[in-house]
Design a protein around this motif. Sequence first.
Motif, mmCIF file in Angstrom:
data_model
loop_
_atom_site.group_PDB
_atom_site.id
_atom_site.type_symbol
_atom_site.label_atom_id
_atom_site.label_comp_id
_atom_site.label_asym_id
_atom_site.label_seq_id
_atom_site.Cartn_x
_atom_site.Cartn_y
_atom_site.Cartn_z
ATOM 1 N N SER A 1 1.086 -1.135 -0.027
ATOM 2 C CA SER A 1 -0.492 -0.573 0.397
ATOM 3 C C SER A 1 0.865 1.470 -0.021
ATOM 4 O O SER A 1 0.684 2.372 0.794
ATOM 5 N N VAL A 2 1.825 1.378 -0.764
ATOM 6 C CA VAL A 2 2.748 2.256 -0.881
ATOM 7 C C VAL A 2 1.790 3.188 -2.146
ATOM 8 O O VAL A 2 1.815 2.909 -3.350
ATOM 9 N N GLY A 3 2.713 5.180 -1.896
ATOM 10 C CA GLY A 3 1.733 5.210 -2.708
ATOM 11 C C GLY A 3 2.167 6.570 -1.784
ATOM 12 O O GLY A 3 2.686 7.239 -1.704
ATOM 13 N N TYR A 4 0.650 7.984 -2.333
ATOM 14 C CA TYR A 4 0.880 9.065 -2.450
ATOM 15 C C TYR A 4 -0.249 10.296 -2.981
ATOM 16 O O TYR A 4 -1.559 10.059 -2.590
ATOM 17 N N PRO A 5 -0.550 11.259 -1.579
ATOM 18 C CA PRO A 5 -1.866 11.702 -1.726
ATOM 19 C C PRO A 5 -2.555 12.258 -3.317
ATOM 20 O O PRO A 5 -1.052 12.768 -3.608
ATOM 21 N N ASN A 6 -3.689 12.493 -2.737
ATOM 22 C CA ASN A 6 -3.639 12.606 -4.561
ATOM 23 C C ASN A 6 -3.601 11.843 -5.835
ATOM 24 O O ASN A 6 -2.453 12.925 -6.458
ATOM 25 N N PRO A 7 -3.419 11.070 -5.658
ATOM 26 C CA PRO A 7 -2.856 10.068 -6.597
ATOM 27 C C PRO A 7 -2.945 10.544 -8.433
ATOM 28 O O PRO A 7 -4.842 10.753 -8.774
ATOM 29 N N LEU B 1 6.400 -6.049 5.801
ATOM 30 C CA LEU B 1 6.696 -5.664 6.392
ATOM 31 C C LEU B 1 5.276 -4.574 7.378
ATOM 32 O O LEU B 1 5.459 -4.158 8.389
ATOM 33 N N ASN B 2 4.166 -5.089 6.485
ATOM 34 C CA ASN B 2 3.144 -4.190 6.697
ATOM 35 C C ASN B 2 2.070 -5.111 6.832
ATOM 36 O O ASN B 2 2.430 -6.127 6.207
ATOM 37 N N ALA B 3 0.830 -4.838 7.330
ATOM 38 C CA ALA B 3 -0.407 -5.121 6.385
ATOM 39 C C ALA B 3 -1.111 -5.032 5.487
ATOM 40 O O ALA B 3 -0.018 -4.461 4.118
ATOM 41 N N ALA B 4 -1.599 -6.558 4.543
ATOM 42 C CA ALA B 4 -2.082 -6.199 3.533
ATOM 43 C C ALA B 4 -2.798 -5.362 2.793
ATOM 44 O O ALA B 4 -3.373 -4.857 4.119
ATOM 45 N N PRO B 5 -3.085 -4.844 1.954
ATOM 46 C CA PRO B 5 -3.956 -3.816 1.544
ATOM 47 C C PRO B 5 -4.703 -4.438 1.712
ATOM 48 O O PRO B 5 -5.839 -5.481 2.260
ATOM 49 N N ASP B 6 -6.087 -3.090 2.301
ATOM 50 C CA ASP B 6 -7.657 -2.927 2.718
ATOM 51 C C ASP B 6 -8.208 -2.775 1.987
ATOM 52 O O ASP B 6 -8.555 -2.036 1.113
ATOM 53 N N LEU B 7 -8.934 -4.945 1.367
ATOM 54 C CA LEU B 7 -9.899 -4.641 0.531
ATOM 55 C C LEU B 7 -11.404 -4.296 0.381
ATOM 56 O O LEU B 7 -12.488 -4.118 -0.180
ATOM 57 N N ALA B 8 -11.634 -4.251 1.385
ATOM 58 C CA ALA B 8 -12.826 -4.035 2.409
ATOM 59 C C ALA B 8 -12.808 -2.292 2.508
ATOM 60 O O ALA B 8 -14.007 -1.550 2.534
#
Length: 405
Positions: free
Chosen positions: A114-120, A354-361
Amino acid sequence: MATTRRDFLRNSALASSLLLVPKFLHALDRGPGLARLGDAPGARRLIVVQLSGGNDGLNTIIPYKNDLYYRARPTLGIREAQGILALEKDLGLHPALKGLKGLYDQGHLAVLNSVGYPNPDRSHFRSMDIWQSGSGADQAVSTGWLGRYLDSNCPDCQHPYNALEIDDTLSLALKGTARKGLALKNPGKFHQLNQNRLLAQVSQQAAPAHHDQVDYLYKTLAETASSADYLYEKSKIYRSAVAYPNSDFGKNLKTTAELITSGVESRVYYLALSGFDTHVRQQEQQQRLLTDLGDGLAALANDLQQNNQWHNTLVLVFSEFGRRVGQNASNGTDHGTANNVLLLGGGLRQKGVLNAAPDLANLDQGDLRHQVDFRSIYASILKDWLGADDAAILGTGFERTAGLV
């Protein structure tokens, strides 16, 4: 209006290659006494692998125990029975990534979800600019994050070859204000092209009234010519016997390993694997590309391990965006937002997922919500791996991941 040095070089017919310099114009040759990077105490290098086109992260690091994944992808979702390579936290690697699974088992792979940036931004060009510049979506920046690293107080970054892109053209990522990297596919061909240029081509561009511009041009060309000679001579030292994929990407990885093992003092290498814009028939295309990626990076790691250069090498793998969670009508996926980022190396301080899986809900109109700002990863790499001032290069406000590298 007076012509600036930058305008003079940009408008010159020589600007496209920066190679037209006579053999004797080597006033800026590399000085004696520089130690091999791999032999210097604490010296580290970064290899960046760019997956161009927007790789589908959900079919790369697969949430194979999440029913929401299969509901969104009834035919495109990859099933456990198809050979998913189990990791942890109910995630697994695409079956084509056997090479990466081997590195994971050795403790040489880290995954950030879940890596990204605001306002993609979903434009390939704009989103790639954002990732390469290390800027926000609301900023227009003409330098790259690694180019600004070269500009920074980096005592080992004085020569163009201190950042190498294994390609024909230089990406924004490696362009700074005062310094920039060097792009080449093959050291031998690069050297030969440089040798074939004539002094007359330089002198025809050099108007006597602009001695400062001529000096600047000569300096720039001399730096490139000197780097071409240096890289060519270094490239003769080591020839890899490791089997790499017989692809352009595989050959570029092999060139990278040969330059590293030969003693080139580059702090940064930059490579790209293209073709990930999988709107149609994604399964076949991504299978081929991920096989190339996994097998290639496994070969690189093996090569550098054999030559005691893996422990001080960090590999960053990213793509400009991910894909939509739901499949489209053409058995592919459309442009999305957040994605996974991979880190590989023999000196990782944190390993595995290193972190949780993407939240598909909890989607944003069908897209993944980003949980990690990519600039926080850059900040960790700059400060904790390369020893640079991350705030001066990226700006403030990006909390580093403690103990990441």
